[in-house]
Motif scaffolding. Structure first.
Motif, PDB file in Angstrom:
ATOM      1  N   VAL A 164      15.556  -4.437 -11.262  1.00  0.00           N
ATOM      2  CA  VAL A 164      14.282  -3.734 -11.405  1.00  0.00           C
ATOM      3  C   VAL A 164      13.964  -2.993 -10.104  1.00  0.00           C
ATOM      4  CG1 VAL A 164      11.784  -3.992 -11.722  1.00  0.00           C
ATOM      5  CG2 VAL A 164      13.368  -5.411 -13.060  1.00  0.00           C
ATOM      6  N   VAL A 165      13.650  -1.701 -10.235  1.00  0.00           N
ATOM      7  CA  VAL A 165      13.143  -0.909  -9.119  1.00  0.00           C
ATOM      8  C   VAL A 165      11.663  -0.642  -9.390  1.00  0.00           C
ATOM      9  CG1 VAL A 165      13.263   1.293  -7.879  1.00  0.00           C
ATOM     10  CG2 VAL A 165      15.374   0.152  -8.635  1.00  0.00           C
ATOM     11  N   ILE A 166      10.816  -1.066  -8.477  1.00  0.00           N
ATOM     12  CA  ILE A 166       9.379  -0.830  -8.585  1.00  0.00           C
ATOM     13  C   ILE A 166       9.103   0.653  -8.334  1.00  0.00           C
ATOM     14  CG2 ILE A 166       7.143  -1.377  -7.518  1.00  0.00           C
ATOM     15  CD1 ILE A 166       8.494  -4.044  -6.575  1.00  0.00           C
ATOM     16  N   TYR A 167       8.092   1.189  -8.980  1.00  0.00           N
ATOM     17  CA  TYR A 167       7.709   2.584  -8.779  1.00  0.00           C
ATOM     18  C   TYR A 167       6.250   2.623  -8.347  1.00  0.00           C
ATOM     19  CZ  TYR A 167       6.985   7.568 -10.042  1.00  0.00           C
ATOM     20  OH  TYR A 167       6.688   8.908 -10.036  1.00  0.00           O
ATOM     21  N   GLN A 215      -3.739   3.292  -8.107  1.00  0.00           N
ATOM     22  CA  GLN A 215      -3.673   2.060  -7.322  1.00  0.00           C
ATOM     23  C   GLN A 215      -2.426   2.060  -6.451  1.00  0.00           C
ATOM     24  OE1 GLN A 215      -3.193  -1.611  -9.611  1.00  0.00           O
ATOM     25  NE2 GLN A 215      -4.538  -2.688  -8.195  1.00  0.00           N
ATOM     26  N   ASN A 216      -2.599   1.774  -5.175  1.00  0.00           N
ATOM     27  CA  ASN A 216      -1.467   1.725  -4.248  1.00  0.00           C
ATOM     28  C   ASN A 216      -0.934   0.302  -4.152  1.00  0.00           C
ATOM     29  OD1 ASN A 216       0.297   2.762  -2.171  1.00  0.00           O
ATOM     30  ND2 ASN A 216      -0.993   1.692  -0.674  1.00  0.00           N
ATOM     31  N   LEU A 217       0.398   0.171  -4.129  1.00  0.00           N
ATOM     32  CA  LEU A 217       1.029  -1.127  -3.900  1.00  0.00           C
ATOM     33  C   LEU A 217       1.250  -1.278  -2.399  1.00  0.00           C
ATOM     34  CD1 LEU A 217       3.675  -1.242  -6.797  1.00  0.00           C
ATOM     35  CD2 LEU A 217       1.271  -1.964  -6.812  1.00  0.00           C
ATOM     36  N   ALA A 275       6.370   6.716  -3.730  1.00  0.00           N
ATOM     37  CA  ALA A 275       5.804   8.052  -3.864  1.00  0.00           C
ATOM     38  C   ALA A 275       4.331   8.064  -3.471  1.00  0.00           C
ATOM     39  CB  ALA A 275       5.969   8.557  -5.294  1.00  0.00           C
ATOM     40  N   SER A 276       4.012   7.256  -2.471  1.00  0.00           N
ATOM     41  CA  SER A 276       2.631   7.243  -1.974  1.00  0.00           C
ATOM     42  C   SER A 276       2.344   8.464  -1.113  1.00  0.00           C
ATOM     43  CB  SER A 276       2.367   5.975  -1.163  1.00  0.00           C
ATOM     44  OG  SER A 276       3.130   5.978   0.042  1.00  0.00           O
ATOM     45  N   GLY A 277       3.409   9.108  -0.576  1.00  0.00           N
ATOM     46  CA  GLY A 277       3.229  10.213   0.348  1.00  0.00           C
ATOM     47  C   GLY A 277       2.880   9.772   1.749  1.00  0.00           C
ATOM     48  N   ASN A 278       2.877   8.472   1.987  1.00  0.00           N
ATOM     49  CA  ASN A 278       2.490   7.904   3.287  1.00  0.00           C
ATOM     50  C   ASN A 278       3.738   7.396   4.002  1.00  0.00           C
ATOM     51  OD1 ASN A 278       1.548   6.298   5.409  1.00  0.00           O
ATOM     52  ND2 ASN A 278      -0.219   5.559   4.241  1.00  0.00           N
ATOM     53  N   VAL A 279       4.230   8.191   4.957  1.00  0.00           N
ATOM     54  CA  VAL A 279       5.469   7.815   5.654  1.00  0.00           C
ATOM     55  C   VAL A 279       5.270   6.537   6.458  1.00  0.00           C
ATOM     56  CG1 VAL A 279       7.164   8.546   7.368  1.00  0.00           C
ATOM     57  CG2 VAL A 279       6.307  10.186   5.701  1.00  0.00           C
ATOM     58  N   GLY A 280       4.067   6.338   7.002  1.00  0.00           N
ATOM     59  CA  GLY A 280       3.790   5.108   7.729  1.00  0.00           C
ATOM     60  C   GLY A 280       3.913   3.894   6.836  1.00  0.00           C
ATOM     61  N   GLN A 281       3.445   4.005   5.610  1.00  0.00           N
ATOM     62  CA  GLN A 281       3.572   2.905   4.654  1.00  0.00           C
ATOM     63  C   GLN A 281       5.036   2.649   4.318  1.00  0.00           C
ATOM     64  OE1 GLN A 281       0.797   2.169   1.371  1.00  0.00           O
ATOM     65  NE2 GLN A 281       2.454   2.613  -0.061  1.00  0.00           N
ATOM     66  N   VAL A 282       5.793   3.715   4.116  1.00  0.00           N
ATOM     67  CA  VAL A 282       7.218   3.552   3.822  1.00  0.00           C
ATOM     68  C   VAL A 282       7.914   2.841   4.970  1.00  0.00           C
ATOM     69  CG1 VAL A 282       9.372   4.758   3.343  1.00  0.00           C
ATOM     70  CG2 VAL A 282       7.245   5.592   2.341  1.00  0.00           C
ATOM     71  N   SER A 283       7.603   3.230   6.187  1.00  0.00           N
ATOM     72  CA  SER A 283       8.198   2.589   7.360  1.00  0.00           C
ATOM     73  C   SER A 283       7.881   1.098   7.380  1.00  0.00           C
ATOM     74  CB  SER A 283       7.675   3.259   8.631  1.00  0.00           C
ATOM     75  OG  SER A 283       8.173   2.612   9.787  1.00  0.00           O
ATOM     76  N   ARG A 284       6.638   0.757   7.065  1.00  0.00           N
ATOM     77  CA  ARG A 284       6.232  -0.650   7.067  1.00  0.00           C
ATOM     78  C   ARG A 284       6.982  -1.436   5.979  1.00  0.00           C
ATOM     79  NH1 ARG A 284       5.111  -5.091   9.738  1.00  0.00           N
ATOM     80  NH2 ARG A 284       3.382  -6.319   8.865  1.00  0.00           N
ATOM     81  N   ILE A 285       7.171  -0.819   4.800  1.00  0.00           N
ATOM     82  CA  ILE A 285       7.911  -1.501   3.734  1.00  0.00           C
ATOM     83  C   ILE A 285       9.347  -1.778   4.176  1.00  0.00           C
ATOM     84  CG2 ILE A 285       8.880  -1.212   1.409  1.00  0.00           C
ATOM     85  CD1 ILE A 285       6.320   0.371   0.712  1.00  0.00           C
ATOM     86  N   ILE A 286       9.984  -0.776   4.782  1.00  0.00           N
ATOM     87  CA  ILE A 286      11.361  -0.966   5.253  1.00  0.00           C
ATOM     88  C   ILE A 286      11.406  -2.041   6.329  1.00  0.00           C
ATOM     89  CG2 ILE A 286      13.302   0.149   6.428  1.00  0.00           C
ATOM     90  CD1 ILE A 286      12.464   2.760   4.997  1.00  0.00           C
TER      91      ILE A 286
END
Length: 315
Positions: A131-134, A142-144, A164-175
């Motif tokens: 499963v890949v979350i979207y 709603q943001n995950l 696809a939040s458009g928030n690079v800072g959030q993506v960095s934090r997830i990684i």
């Protein structure tokens, strides 16, 4: 398993009142994308108008995609819903059809609380298919949050996220929070593919790759090899296309673009409506700068019989 360029493919319809699926057109579109070196494919996502497909149509599109791909690249089938029971039904059907994994949008409209989101994805993760979350707050409302993604990433069946939040800072934090897990972070925004890959992302589930798959593949492969100079040049060369894909609600522009290129497109389904004249003219100008688009428009369909709707010329 899911990395590189995975086009989120359109669902072509026939231009008649019944708006039947254009199965032959779908097959030709997929064969064209395969010939361009794509790394995977995503049927029945937002770009595939999944919200207006019947269950029968959904299963048909997934099945045709799997048969046409024939094991050459992974198939990640969209199976999300704001109803957990429906998502389970669609996911089981995709698994039975032979999909390699499923892409599951977070429940839209309902705005579930954290416990509900965990239970929703746990039920899907228990179905024995990756499963890949979207995460796409612009569509779901709603943001995950990164800490929730880190929690879900610990479930054995959850293998990645389309971000696809458009928030690079959030993506960095997830990684940052998931780098010790076998978990892929994939861009859900074409224009953020390169920065997300620079942070450790694995690729993109792409709208633009329906139109210019070869250059999208070249850009991602260059980034994967650390050839940032080449990847950056391609990023900027592709940026006008990225912007053009969102001059109206997705998939309205991309569906018109592939039609103008002589590929199978057809109308969008209500409540979406077709691209207006001014935006179509603007889109033609962008397509006139894309080698692959000009070649297809001049030669006709990516398949055999259909003629292009319009021949694209530079203005």
């Amino acid at each position: 398993m899911f990395e590189g360029v995975l086009p989120a493919i359109i669902t072509p319809f026939k231009s008649n009142s019944a708006m039947d699926l254009d199965i032959q057109g779908l097959e030709r579109n997929i064969e064209y994308l395969l010939s361009c070196g794509i790394h995977g494919i995503v049927p029945c996502g937002s770009t595939g108008e999944s919200a207006t497909l019947t269950f029968k149509e959904h299963e048909k599109v997934v099945g045709v995609t799997i048969d046409t791909i024939n094991g050459k690249v992974p198939v990640l089938a969209g199976t999300g819903s704001n109803n957990t029971a429906e998502a389970v039904t669609l996911t089981k059907a995709a698994k039975d059809s032979g999909a390699d994994g499923v892409l599951v949008i977070s429940p839209y409209y309902n705005k579930p609380n954290r416990a509900g989101l965990v239970k929703h994805y746990t039920k899907l993760a228990d179905l024995d298919i990756p499963v890949v979350i979207y995460n796409v707050p612009g569509r779901t409302g709603q943001n995950l949050e990164p800490d929730l993604i880190a929690e879900l990433a610990q479930l054995p069946g959850i293998v990645g996220i389309k971000e696809a939040s458009g928030n690079v800072g959030q993506v960095s934090r997830i990684i940052e929070l998931t780098q010790d897990e076998d978990f892929a972070v994939i861009s859900g925004d074409d224009n953020l593919t390169l920065p997300i890959m620079a942070l450790g992302g694995r690729g993109v589930i792409s709208v633009a790759a329906n139109v210019d798959p070869k250059r999208m593949v070249t850009m991602c492969e260059a980034a994967g090899k650390g050839d940032w100079k080449k990847a950056l040049a391609l990023h900027y060369a592709l940026s006008p296309l990225f912007r053009s894909m969102f001059i109206d609600t997705n998939p309205i522009p991309v569906k018109k673009a592939v039609e103008l290129m002589g590929m199978a497109g057809g109308p969008v389904r209500l409540p979406l409506d077709n691209l207006d004249g001014k935006k179509t003219a603007d889109l033609k100008k962008i397509l006139a700068t894309i080698p692959a688009a000009k070649k297809l428009a001049g030669a006709g369909s990516a398949g055999k019989k259909e003629k292009p709707v319009v021949k694209i010329t530079r203005r």
